[in-house]
Design an enzyme around this catalytic site. Structure first.
Site, mmCIF file in Angstrom:
data_model
loop_
_atom_site.group_PDB
_atom_site.id
_atom_site.type_symbol
_atom_site.label_atom_id
_atom_site.label_comp_id
_atom_site.label_asym_id
_atom_site.label_seq_id
_atom_site.Cartn_x
_atom_site.Cartn_y
_atom_site.Cartn_z
ATOM 1 N N TYR A 1 0.830 -1.149 -0.040
ATOM 2 C CA TYR A 1 0.028 0.098 0.137
ATOM 3 C C TYR A 1 0.816 1.391 0.078
ATOM 4 C CZ TYR A 1 -4.205 -2.755 0.721
ATOM 5 O OH TYR A 1 -5.213 -3.571 0.598
ATOM 6 N N ASP B 1 -6.166 -6.107 5.509
ATOM 7 C CA ASP B 1 -7.270 -5.618 4.577
ATOM 8 C C ASP B 1 -8.204 -6.542 4.248
ATOM 9 O OD1 ASP B 1 -8.917 -3.993 3.305
ATOM 10 O OD2 ASP B 1 -7.356 -3.443 1.656
ATOM 11 N N ASP C 1 -2.836 -17.953 4.253
ATOM 12 C CA ASP C 1 -3.770 -18.901 3.585
ATOM 13 C C ASP C 1 -4.337 -19.832 4.480
ATOM 14 O OD1 ASP C 1 -1.136 -19.732 3.478
ATOM 15 O OD2 ASP C 1 -1.394 -21.073 1.757
ATOM 16 N N LYS D 1 3.486 -14.646 4.965
ATOM 17 C CA LYS D 1 3.574 -15.604 4.036
ATOM 18 C C LYS D 1 5.151 -15.675 3.930
ATOM 19 C CE LYS D 1 2.166 -18.176 0.713
ATOM 20 N NZ LYS D 1 1.063 -19.373 0.849
#
Ligand code: NAD
Length: 337
Positions: free
Chosen positions: A125, A229, A205, A172
């Protein structure tokens, strides 16, 4: 009695209608607030030449506390999101999004009680993007030790203050070994200083699947910007949708409270929008101001009105308008104060 000065940014779309309700609901708690009303968004472009006039930023810097309705981000019109600009300009580095089940709100889940703590200033972002030749584009993901450390501290301090048991870092790092690896490494270092709070981590995930299958296993979720988000909308879904999901953007010395949802242009001016998410954002604001009793009374009043299900908006299965639901909440608060 203390009188607080609070900047009020009604926003556009359904913003002004739900803001009117939030003001009435806060007034019913008896907490005295002088609202400093300022305008931002697409509607003020012509008047000020910018969707985020300097007066808005100056006012929040001055009052230190603001409440904000949603602001439309026109697609492809040249200016970046006012919401992102405001968070960046004021260095509101922590985005706090509690997702707590409210009896009476239709959802497949009961007793969800999660808080997403999202880093608000960097990651993908930061908006650092460029074309690499005509056929490839690059977005740069920025993760720094400084920003990771302060958001991790925020999550643990919040957990301690709110008597929560566990912080789960979401990442991740198995794939993005450097950027997410740094976020995770810093979260682990910070966790070592809070032995009273359990710490664990989850790959993003797996986190999504587990939240859908067993949300009760989780408590405070510490996320970098992009995962935060996405996960916070997932959590809003667990408690019945955007209409009931509040939020706060918090910096070192100031805070802006706003719902997770957008300006819902389809419902603007129709007295149909659900005011709950903004009123619950006002609940967070009252707690931030140190008005714990008023905050609690307003929270319980919202739960009572929704639980009764008589004077609620369409999305909650009712036929009431925004204003009527607001009046019901205010009456309920007055009974409790
Ligand atoms: P949205 O949240 O406005 O609407 C998504 C869906 O939820 C729609 O069906 C809408 O009607 C419904 N909805 C949302 N809030 C509701 C409420 N309070 N009561 C009843 N129904 C409600 O999302 P969108 O359509 O993707 O975005 C519309 C605009 O809002 C876009 O310009 C977007 O950029 C902007 N936006 C602003 C913010 C913000 O100001 N912080 C956040 C998200 C989106």
């Amino acid at each position: 009695m203390t009188e607080y000065r609070v900047t009020c940014i009604p926003g556009d779309g359904i913003g002004p209608e739900i803001m009117a309700v939030a003001k009435v609901a806060v007034a019913a708690t008896g907490v005295r607030i002088r609202w400093i009303d300022v305008e931002a968004g697409a509607d003020v472009m012509d008047k000020y030449g910018t969707p985020l006039p300097q007066a808005v930023i100056d006012s929040v810097r001055d009052t230190k506390v603001a409440i904000k309705g949603p602001i439309t981000t026109p697609v492809g019109s040249g200016f970046r999101s006012v919401n992102v600009a405001l968070r960046k300009e004021l260095d509101l580095y922590a985005n706090l999004r509690p997702a707590v089940s409210i009896p009476g709100v239709r959802s497949r889940y009961e007793d969800v009680d999660l808080v997403v703590v999202r880093e608000n200033t960097e990651d993908l972002y930061a908006g650092v993007e460029h074309m690499v030749g005509p056929d490839a584009a690059e977005s740069i993901k920025i993760i720094t030790r400084r920003a990771s450390e302060r958001i991790a501290r925020f999550a643990f301090d919040y957990a301690r203050r709110e008597k929560r048991r566990k912080v789960t870092a979401v990442h991740k790092a198995n794939i993005m070994k450097l950027s997410d690896g740094l976020f995770l490494e810093v979260a682990r270092e910070v966790a070592a200083g809070y032995p009273d709070i359990e710490f664990e981590d989850r790959i993003v995930d797996t986190m999504c699947m587990q939240l859908v299958q067993k949300p009760e296993l989780y408590d405070v979720l510490l996320c970098p910007n992009l995962y935060g988000d996405i996960i916070s909308d997932l959590c809003a879904g667990l408690i019945g949708g955007l209409g009931v999901a509040p939020g706060a953007n918090i910096g070192e010395h100031m805070a802006v409270f706003e719902p997770v949802h957008g300006s819902a242009p389809r419902y603007a001016g129709l007295d149909k929008a659900d005011p709950t998410a903004l009123v619950l954002s006002a609940v967070l604001m009252l707690a931030y101001l140190g008005e714990a009793e008023a905050s609690h009374a307003l929270f319980e009043a919202v739960r009572a009105v929704i639980g009764e299900g008589r004077r609620v908006t369409y999305d909650l299965g009712g036929t009431s308008g925004t204003r009527d639901m607001g009046e019901a909440i205010a009456e309920e608060v007055a009974r409790r104060i």
